[in-house]
Design a protein around this motif. Structure first.
Motif, PDB file in Angstrom:
ATOM      1  N   ALA A 109       0.847  -1.202   0.000  1.00 17.45           N
ATOM      2  CA  ALA A 109       0.000   0.000   0.000  1.00 17.45           C
ATOM      3  C   ALA A 109       0.877   1.245   0.000  1.00 17.45           C
ATOM      4  CB  ALA A 109      -0.896   0.010   1.241  1.00 17.45           C
ATOM      5  N   GLN A 110       0.305   2.326  -0.494  1.00 15.87           N
ATOM      6  CA  GLN A 110       0.999   3.613  -0.475  1.00 15.87           C
ATOM      7  C   GLN A 110       0.019   4.713  -0.106  1.00 15.87           C
ATOM      8  OE1 GLN A 110       2.856   3.224  -4.530  1.00 15.87           O
ATOM      9  NE2 GLN A 110       4.753   3.590  -3.405  1.00 15.87           N
ATOM     10  N   VAL A 111       0.547   5.734   0.567  1.00 16.16           N
ATOM     11  CA  VAL A 111      -0.271   6.889   0.919  1.00 16.16           C
ATOM     12  C   VAL A 111       0.529   8.147   0.586  1.00 16.16           C
ATOM     13  CG1 VAL A 111       0.472   6.856   3.358  1.00 16.16           C
ATOM     14  CG2 VAL A 111      -1.660   7.990   2.719  1.00 16.16           C
ATOM     15  N   ALA A 112      -0.162   9.138   0.004  1.00 14.61           N
ATOM     16  CA  ALA A 112       0.512  10.362  -0.437  1.00 14.61           C
ATOM     17  C   ALA A 112       0.163  11.536   0.471  1.00 14.61           C
ATOM     18  CB  ALA A 112       0.101  10.684  -1.876  1.00 14.61           C
ATOM     19  N   VAL A 113       1.117  12.449   0.623  1.00 14.17           N
ATOM     20  CA  VAL A 113       0.862  13.720   1.324  1.00 14.17           C
ATOM     21  C   VAL A 113       1.464  14.836   0.475  1.00 14.17           C
ATOM     22  CG1 VAL A 113       0.940  12.633   3.615  1.00 14.17           C
ATOM     23  CG2 VAL A 113       3.006  13.685   2.694  1.00 14.17           C
ATOM     24  N   PRO A 114       0.948  16.065   0.589  1.00 17.21           N
ATOM     25  CA  PRO A 114       1.539  17.162  -0.179  1.00 17.21           C
ATOM     26  C   PRO A 114       2.871  17.610   0.432  1.00 17.21           C
ATOM     27  CG  PRO A 114      -0.236  17.984   1.216  1.00 17.21           C
ATOM     28  CD  PRO A 114      -0.230  16.485   1.362  1.00 17.21           C
ATOM     29  N   VAL A 115       3.738  18.130  -0.436  1.00 14.92           N
ATOM     30  CA  VAL A 115       4.943  18.823   0.040  1.00 14.92           C
ATOM     31  C   VAL A 115       4.634  20.312  -0.052  1.00 14.92           C
ATOM     32  CG1 VAL A 115       7.401  19.221  -0.327  1.00 14.92           C
ATOM     33  CG2 VAL A 115       6.409  16.965  -0.844  1.00 14.92           C
ATOM     34  N   LEU A 116       4.770  21.022   1.066  1.00 18.40           N
ATOM     35  CA  LEU A 116       4.430  22.442   1.101  1.00 18.40           C
ATOM     36  C   LEU A 116       5.675  23.300   0.860  1.00 18.40           C
ATOM     37  CD1 LEU A 116       1.966  22.398   4.140  1.00 18.40           C
ATOM     38  CD2 LEU A 116       1.519  21.935   1.718  1.00 18.40           C
ATOM     39  N   ASP A 117       5.436  24.532   0.370  1.00 13.33           N
ATOM     40  CA  ASP A 117       6.563  25.395  -0.013  1.00 13.33           C
ATOM     41  C   ASP A 117       7.515  25.656   1.148  1.00 13.33           C
ATOM     42  OD1 ASP A 117       5.581  25.516  -2.535  1.00 13.33           O
ATOM     43  OD2 ASP A 117       4.632  27.493  -2.321  1.00 13.33           O
ATOM     44  N   ASP A 118       6.957  25.749   2.365  1.00 10.26           N
ATOM     45  CA  ASP A 118       7.818  26.085   3.505  1.00 10.26           C
ATOM     46  C   ASP A 118       8.228  24.856   4.320  1.00 10.26           C
ATOM     47  OD1 ASP A 118       5.358  25.493   4.528  1.00 10.26           O
ATOM     48  OD2 ASP A 118       5.210  27.268   5.828  1.00 10.26           O
ATOM     49  N   ASP A 119       8.085  23.669   3.735  1.00  6.68           N
ATOM     50  CA  ASP A 119       8.458  22.459   4.483  1.00  6.68           C
ATOM     51  C   ASP A 119       9.948  22.420   4.816  1.00  6.68           C
ATOM     52  OD1 ASP A 119       6.344  20.818   5.213  1.00  6.68           O
ATOM     53  OD2 ASP A 119       6.171  19.886   3.236  1.00  6.68           O
ATOM     54  N   THR A 120      10.238  21.883   5.995  1.00  2.69           N
ATOM     55  CA  THR A 120      11.597  21.482   6.354  1.00  2.69           C
ATOM     56  C   THR A 120      11.591  19.952   6.386  1.00  2.69           C
ATOM     57  OG1 THR A 120      11.048  21.416   8.695  1.00  2.69           O
ATOM     58  CG2 THR A 120      11.881  23.525   7.821  1.00  2.69           C
ATOM     59  N   VAL A 121      12.764  19.355   6.540  1.00  2.00           N
ATOM     60  CA  VAL A 121      12.817  17.896   6.649  1.00  2.00           C
ATOM     61  C   VAL A 121      11.938  17.450   7.823  1.00  2.00           C
ATOM     62  CG1 VAL A 121      14.310  15.921   7.132  1.00  2.00           C
ATOM     63  CG2 VAL A 121      15.095  17.722   5.594  1.00  2.00           C
ATOM     64  N   GLU A 122      11.962  18.219   8.898  1.00  2.00           N
ATOM     65  CA  GLU A 122      11.204  17.833  10.100  1.00  2.00           C
ATOM     66  C   GLU A 122       9.697  17.890   9.854  1.00  2.00           C
ATOM     67  OE1 GLU A 122      13.849  19.989  10.163  1.00  2.00           O
ATOM     68  OE2 GLU A 122      15.161  18.413  10.945  1.00  2.00           O
ATOM     69  N   THR A 123       9.208  18.977   9.245  1.00  2.00           N
ATOM     70  CA  THR A 123       7.749  19.089   9.047  1.00  2.00           C
ATOM     71  C   THR A 123       7.258  18.041   8.048  1.00  2.00           C
ATOM     72  OG1 THR A 123       8.002  20.815   7.348  1.00  2.00           O
ATOM     73  CG2 THR A 123       7.670  21.555   9.634  1.00  2.00           C
ATOM     74  N   LEU A 124       8.051  17.809   6.998  1.00  2.00           N
ATOM     75  CA  LEU A 124       7.634  16.797   6.019  1.00  2.00           C
ATOM     76  C   LEU A 124       7.673  15.398   6.645  1.00  2.00           C
ATOM     77  CD1 LEU A 124       6.703  16.054   3.192  1.00  2.00           C
ATOM     78  CD2 LEU A 124       9.111  15.979   2.480  1.00  2.00           C
ATOM     79  N   THR A 125       8.716  15.120   7.423  1.00  2.00           N
ATOM     80  CA  THR A 125       8.825  13.818   8.092  1.00  2.00           C
ATOM     81  C   THR A 125       7.598  13.554   8.956  1.00  2.00           C
ATOM     82  OG1 THR A 125      11.236  13.908   8.096  1.00  2.00           O
ATOM     83  CG2 THR A 125      10.218  12.475   9.734  1.00  2.00           C
ATOM     84  N   GLU A 126       7.185  14.566   9.709  1.00  3.61           N
ATOM     85  CA  GLU A 126       6.030  14.383  10.607  1.00  3.61           C
ATOM     86  C   GLU A 126       4.723  14.245   9.834  1.00  3.61           C
ATOM     87  OE1 GLU A 126       6.091  13.566  13.793  1.00  3.61           O
ATOM     88  OE2 GLU A 126       8.248  13.619  13.481  1.00  3.61           O
ATOM     89  N   ARG A 127       4.575  14.996   8.715  1.00  6.48           N
ATOM     90  CA  ARG A 127       3.350  14.868   7.907  1.00  6.48           C
ATOM     91  C   ARG A 127       3.266  13.464   7.303  1.00  6.48           C
ATOM     92  NH1 ARG A 127       4.098  18.612   4.261  1.00  6.48           N
ATOM     93  NH2 ARG A 127       3.640  20.188   5.816  1.00  6.48           N
TER      94      ARG A 127
END
Ligand SMILES: Nc1nc2c(c(=O)[nH]1)N[C@@H](CN(C=O)c1ccc(C(=O)N[C@@H](CCC(=O)O)C(=O)O)cc1)CN2
Ligand SMILES: NCC(=O)N[C@@H]1O[C@H](COP(=O)([O-])[O-])[C@@H](O)[C@H]1O
Length: 214
Positions: free
Chosen positions: A159-177
């Protein structure tokens, strides 16, 4: 209507290297016998992880199997296979386990060993999925649950699940999302695989084989 689960909960060993938030999600779900999963042990490749502390807090047996305590990587791989086998799991789940397993482990658990990875495979394998996705500039990231094989993040996808990458993402915020989407995916799919059975044919994973065969 019966509330009795159709099968005994499936014994599962979970392997961790760090925080263990995926492990905690499995532990929380498995409080309900109808979920169909019983975590029989939690193993780690390093001492002092929060993941192992979470297991201890839940009263679940733990073990640590460190590469540095073995003469060769092959000996470590065989020792890990032995340590897991002692708990007689039907399934093994890597939930943030940062070691590649080898032939001895896969001889015992091939086809029954799942890994949740924090990228949309086949893009960004390895241990820096969110950082690699951010550096590449992708607009969609996510998580992949797969059946581990001898390659690095090359196993058949469950299975796979997608999330958006936001313009102001850091590695930490993307990791948590990604983790926020990864946890429910892992809980749902692990439960379904335990309750309904699954088959791996080539690169195709099908869930519901027990249901369809009665
Ligand atoms: N044979 C396999 N073992 C594991 C796989 C896999 O696909 N095949 N997936 C992992 C988890 N994983 C990503 O999802 C992953 C883990 C570790 C590595 C890696 O390169 N590890 C290095 C050490 C890195 C470090 O500790 O800094 C190593 O093992 O020497 C890549 C991907 C579970 N096992
Ligand atoms: N390639 C392996 C890898 O990077 N695994 C990742 O480690 C995180 C563990 O989080 P947790 O410790 O909070 O459960 C998860 O996002 C998992 O995909």
């Amino acid at each position: 209507m019966s509330t009795t689960p159709p099968h005994e909960p499936v014994p599962v060993v979970v392997l961790v290297s760090g925080t263990g938030s995926l492990l905690q999600a499995i532990l929380d779900a498995s409080q309900d016998p109808a979920y169909g999963v019983r975590v029989v042990a939690v193993g780690a490749d390093r001492a002092g992880t929060l993941g192992v502390e979470r297991a201890e807090a839940a009263g679940i047996p733990t073990f640590v199997c460190q590469v540095a305590d073995h003469a060769t990587r092959e000996e470590w791989d065989a020792a890990l296979a032995e340590a897991v086998t002692a708990y007689e799991p039907q399934l093994v789940v890597s939930a943030g386990f940062l070691k590649l397993v080898g032939p001895a482990f896969l001889a015992r658990f091939g086809g029954r060993y799942l890994n949740s990875h924090n990228a949309l495979l086949p893009s960004f394998p390895g241990i820096h999925g969110p950082a690699d996705a951010l550096a590449y500039g992708v607009k969609v990231a996510g998580a992949t649950l797969f059946v581990v094989d001898e390659g690095v993040d090359t196993g058949a996808i469950v299975a796979q699940v997608a999330v958006p990458v936001l313009d102001d993402d850091t590695v930490e915020t993307l990791t948590e999302r990604i983790k926020a989407a990864e946890r429910p995916q892992l809980v749902e799919m692990l439960g379904r695989m335990a309750r309904e059975g699954y088959a791996v044919e080539g690169r195709r994973v099908t869930i519901g084989t027990w249901r369809s065969s009665g």
